[in-house]
Motif scaffolding. Sequence first.
Motif, PDB file in Angstrom:
ATOM      1  N   SER A 295     -13.954  35.583  47.277  1.00 37.16           N
ATOM      2  CA  SER A 295     -14.876  36.380  46.479  1.00 37.16           C
ATOM      3  C   SER A 295     -14.642  36.156  44.994  1.00 37.16           C
ATOM      4  O   SER A 295     -15.588  36.140  44.202  1.00 37.16           O
ATOM      5  CB  SER A 295     -14.710  37.867  46.818  1.00 37.16           C
ATOM      6  OG  SER A 295     -15.246  38.155  48.094  1.00 37.16           O
ATOM      7  N   THR A 319     -23.691  36.863  46.363  1.00 39.52           N
ATOM      8  CA  THR A 319     -23.266  37.180  47.734  1.00 39.52           C
ATOM      9  C   THR A 319     -21.750  37.249  47.839  1.00 39.52           C
ATOM     10  O   THR A 319     -21.019  36.662  47.032  1.00 39.52           O
ATOM     11  CB  THR A 319     -23.787  36.108  48.717  1.00 39.52           C
ATOM     12  OG1 THR A 319     -23.221  34.833  48.384  1.00 39.52           O
ATOM     13  CG2 THR A 319     -25.310  36.000  48.680  1.00 39.52           C
ATOM     14  N   TYR A 320     -21.294  37.968  48.846  1.00 34.83           N
ATOM     15  CA  TYR A 320     -19.886  37.997  49.277  1.00 34.83           C
ATOM     16  C   TYR A 320     -18.907  38.359  48.155  1.00 34.83           C
ATOM     17  O   TYR A 320     -17.948  37.651  47.882  1.00 34.83           O
ATOM     18  CB  TYR A 320     -19.481  36.661  49.918  1.00 34.83           C
ATOM     19  CG  TYR A 320     -20.286  36.344  51.147  1.00 34.83           C
ATOM     20  CD1 TYR A 320     -20.216  37.149  52.283  1.00 34.83           C
ATOM     21  CD2 TYR A 320     -21.160  35.259  51.165  1.00 34.83           C
ATOM     22  CE1 TYR A 320     -20.979  36.879  53.416  1.00 34.83           C
ATOM     23  CE2 TYR A 320     -21.932  34.980  52.290  1.00 34.83           C
ATOM     24  CZ  TYR A 320     -21.839  35.792  53.404  1.00 34.83           C
ATOM     25  OH  TYR A 320     -22.601  35.525  54.501  1.00 34.83           O
ATOM     26  N   ASP A 322     -16.442  41.108  47.891  1.00 32.46           N
ATOM     27  CA  ASP A 322     -15.905  42.119  48.801  1.00 32.46           C
ATOM     28  C   ASP A 322     -15.096  43.166  48.045  1.00 32.46           C
ATOM     29  O   ASP A 322     -15.198  43.304  46.821  1.00 32.46           O
ATOM     30  CB  ASP A 322     -15.079  41.446  49.899  1.00 32.46           C
ATOM     31  CG  ASP A 322     -13.912  40.634  49.340  1.00 32.46           C
ATOM     32  OD1 ASP A 322     -13.487  40.900  48.199  1.00 32.46           O
ATOM     33  OD2 ASP A 322     -13.415  39.737  50.050  1.00 32.46           O
ATOM     34  N   SER A 345     -26.481  40.008  48.772  1.00 33.68           N
ATOM     35  CA  SER A 345     -25.954  40.293  50.112  1.00 33.68           C
ATOM     36  C   SER A 345     -24.439  40.411  50.080  1.00 33.68           C
ATOM     37  O   SER A 345     -23.747  39.602  49.445  1.00 33.68           O
ATOM     38  CB  SER A 345     -26.367  39.178  51.087  1.00 33.68           C
ATOM     39  OG  SER A 345     -25.854  39.424  52.383  1.00 33.68           O
ATOM     40  N   SER A 346     -23.927  41.449  50.776  1.00 38.77           N
ATOM     41  CA  SER A 346     -22.483  41.682  50.906  1.00 38.77           C
ATOM     42  C   SER A 346     -21.811  41.805  49.541  1.00 38.77           C
ATOM     43  O   SER A 346     -20.742  41.247  49.297  1.00 38.77           O
ATOM     44  CB  SER A 346     -21.833  40.557  51.730  1.00 38.77           C
ATOM     45  OG  SER A 346     -22.435  40.453  53.004  1.00 38.77           O
ATOM     46  N   SER A 376     -27.097  44.405  53.343  1.00 38.03           N
ATOM     47  CA  SER A 376     -25.706  44.683  53.720  1.00 38.03           C
ATOM     48  C   SER A 376     -24.783  44.783  52.501  1.00 38.03           C
ATOM     49  O   SER A 376     -23.774  44.099  52.407  1.00 38.03           O
ATOM     50  CB  SER A 376     -25.193  43.600  54.685  1.00 38.03           C
ATOM     51  OG  SER A 376     -23.946  43.974  55.240  1.00 38.03           O
ATOM     52  N   ASN A 377     -25.151  45.679  51.576  1.00 33.19           N
ATOM     53  CA  ASN A 377     -24.377  45.834  50.353  1.00 33.19           C
ATOM     54  C   ASN A 377     -23.659  47.185  50.306  1.00 33.19           C
ATOM     55  O   ASN A 377     -23.705  47.895  49.300  1.00 33.19           O
ATOM     56  CB  ASN A 377     -25.302  45.682  49.143  1.00 33.19           C
ATOM     57  CG  ASN A 377     -25.890  44.295  49.045  1.00 33.19           C
ATOM     58  OD1 ASN A 377     -25.188  43.331  48.766  1.00 33.19           O
ATOM     59  ND2 ASN A 377     -27.179  44.180  49.316  1.00 33.19           N
ATOM     60  N   LYS A 379     -19.902  49.159  52.116  1.00 33.09           N
ATOM     61  CA  LYS A 379     -18.753  49.090  53.015  1.00 33.09           C
ATOM     62  C   LYS A 379     -18.853  50.234  54.021  1.00 33.09           C
ATOM     63  O   LYS A 379     -18.982  51.399  53.621  1.00 33.09           O
ATOM     64  CB  LYS A 379     -17.451  49.196  52.222  1.00 33.09           C
ATOM     65  CG  LYS A 379     -16.206  49.039  53.079  1.00 33.09           C
ATOM     66  CD  LYS A 379     -14.948  49.096  52.221  1.00 33.09           C
ATOM     67  CE  LYS A 379     -13.697  48.920  53.098  1.00 33.09           C
ATOM     68  NZ  LYS A 379     -12.453  48.963  52.293  1.00 33.09           N
TER      69      LYS A 379
END
Length: 774
Positions: A295, A319-320, A322, A345-346, A376-377, A379
């Motif tokens: 990340s 994206t990604y 985390d 995303s994420s 999907s953003n 936790k």
Amino acid sequence: MNNKHMFSLFVVIVNCWVLVLVQGNNEPRNDQYDRSADSTSSNVYGLAIDKEHDYVHVGDKPVCSCTVEMTIQDLIRHSLRWEKVGRDGSRIEISNLVNVKENLQSEYAIEMDSSSTSLTIKLRFLEGITQNNDGFLYCSLYNRAEQLLAERKIEVAVTPSSNEYGLAIDKEQDYVHVGDKPVYSCTVEMTVQDLIRHSLKWEKVGRDGARVVISNLVNVKESLQSEYTIELDSSSTSITIKLRFLQGITENDDGFLYCSLYNRTEQLLAERKIEVDVTRVCQGLNSGLGMSGSSQDQYDLYRQRYTNCKYVDGNLEITYLDDTGNWDLSFLESIVEVSGYVLISSVLSQKLHLQNLRLIRGRQLFLDKFSLLVYSNSKPGSRTQGLMELEFRSLQEIMNGTVFISENNLLCHASTIRWEDINPTVTQHFRTSMDIPGYKRSCGECDAACYNENTGSRHCWGEGPDMCQIINHGPACSPTCTDRCFGEDPSQCCHSECAAGCSGPKATDCYLLVFGQESNNLPESAASSRVCQGLNSGLGMSGSSQDQYDLYRQRYTNCKYVDGNLEITYLDDTGNWDLSFLESIEEVSGYVLISSVLSQKLHLQNLRLIRGRQLFLDKFSLLVASNSKPGSRTQGLMELEFRSLQEIMNGTVFISMNNLLCHASTIRWEDINPTVTQHFRTSMDIPGYKRSCGECDAACYNENTGSRHCWGEGPDMCQIINHGPACSPTCTYRCFGEDPSQCCHSECAAGCSGPKATDCYVNKFSLSNALQKS
């Protein structure tokens, strides 16, 4: 500030003045104070102004702010004033707190903001700046005894509105990219003899007000001679000085250029300014949901790629990111436009910082469907780690593609948006799906300020009155408007060339252009004669060959940059098709398709670059097929004559069934489109007469390849090779000579004239600067 707060503040201010009036007679007063003795050199009161210099013209209405670190209770024992000081030292009090002196109330107004720790007073000019305002404005803090405690000053330099000297510049605003080399002209109606008694200067003024003299007449300051040069033209009645950028525009040039006329005593007589808006185009990404590295690696890539970026040429992918880091995405704040799609995303960040994003073009779609995907953003189970608000408060148009928002358990207000007014051209405007199991944030209503009378609902991108959706389509417009508007009246429709809205009815009032990537106040010539919208019809045909021809002639006349695909198809033997209007085209962002065209010449001799952002049949960047009439010796394409074509950035070349076409097989296509594995494809010609082709001219022999390569007959049709065998092995891509020092910069496309990014013929990362240089 709410009404209750305003009323409390009013009461305190009244009490403050009562105390001053009651106690003032017992306090000593000294009208002839010594400022140097009484004022403190330190600034324990935190007195601050928003600028130290302001360069204004007669009639301007600037706003000046002054802040002091005091509460309202503290201010009861003090006075905070605006004062005007002339260049002769004369001093006039304008206001005390919010009270403007009675004889000045038609000229000035005061606004006050307060917090728990500070107060700000803003001075507004109601009737506009006059020549009498030339001098200084002081924000001054006094105690009850009229002792000066602290002050800060703004120098106000006023330029006369009259222009008896005929001072003129060639433009008032210019949109440029880093590396551009614009030329700016300034003319004054004076003879050389007159100018002996004056100074005519170019000066650079930053957005912070800092002013630097570049030149006086033809003399550039010694420290700046590597950056600028001056050319002078004169006639019997006027003198023109032209400012040239030797090394190209940098981000430090963002601001203003002033052409200023002074007398011998350095008194400013007249000036004219050009606003120079330096924009940065950055290359987008095409990784989709793939991930490379950690990340932190992803974040470092994004920060490097998008910092100070205004126009994303491609896709904006974040994206990604985390839960291993605290991801500050504030470097995205500068982004105004994305040519492809936006993918989030994420990403476990509460804010995206895309509040200035105005337009998503959707030229490329994620999964061939989505222009904006927020997926999907959050936790699972967390109440803080994840996207809270979109905050796309400037977003007004998505030109292609569906919006998909899903599995963002902390995200609020996305469902209040009228997506049908943002991407009205698609049938499915907005899709969503269920959130993931676990904690789901409870969302409040949009602020009351976001209520829209035309829809009867509230629409917002986040909390607060500054996050309301701006609606400039559909119910906000008159039924006579075909697209967007700037008001409800039938006369308030945006021009057909506008994207994302407008401030008025003309093409020059567009916020952005349907076919370009630049913003407001472009000259109309830039909109109509430099960049043109491509086609996407493929091998479809609408109407007769004459209808097709009329469309092409209208679309491409005077066009240099085709924003999309260049398609010329179905011009049969019913007409004599003169395609000379294509001569101006230099660059195509999509593919080039030439099919069923019975014309001997294409007139594309100035085409330099095909980007291949869109490919025909998802494979071909250049397709020349079936351009001859069976059995005919004259009706059909004879030569490509692409003598300027040096690069195809993506896609395969396919040339087939052109019985009269010569010399295409002599071209080293691998040096034109080296990034693909299959550079060139061909197939059999159609049955019947096949033209016999001669050899390329002897001038087209290339020593590095041992062969002749040409686009047509004659020595002016040789292929220019600036890749592979023409370059030193140390060059990673193109070159301008065989020496190791003659490699093109990594940002160059289609070659270069030198080793720097400013020497590129075309910039690899952006549609060429047609709009800015118009």
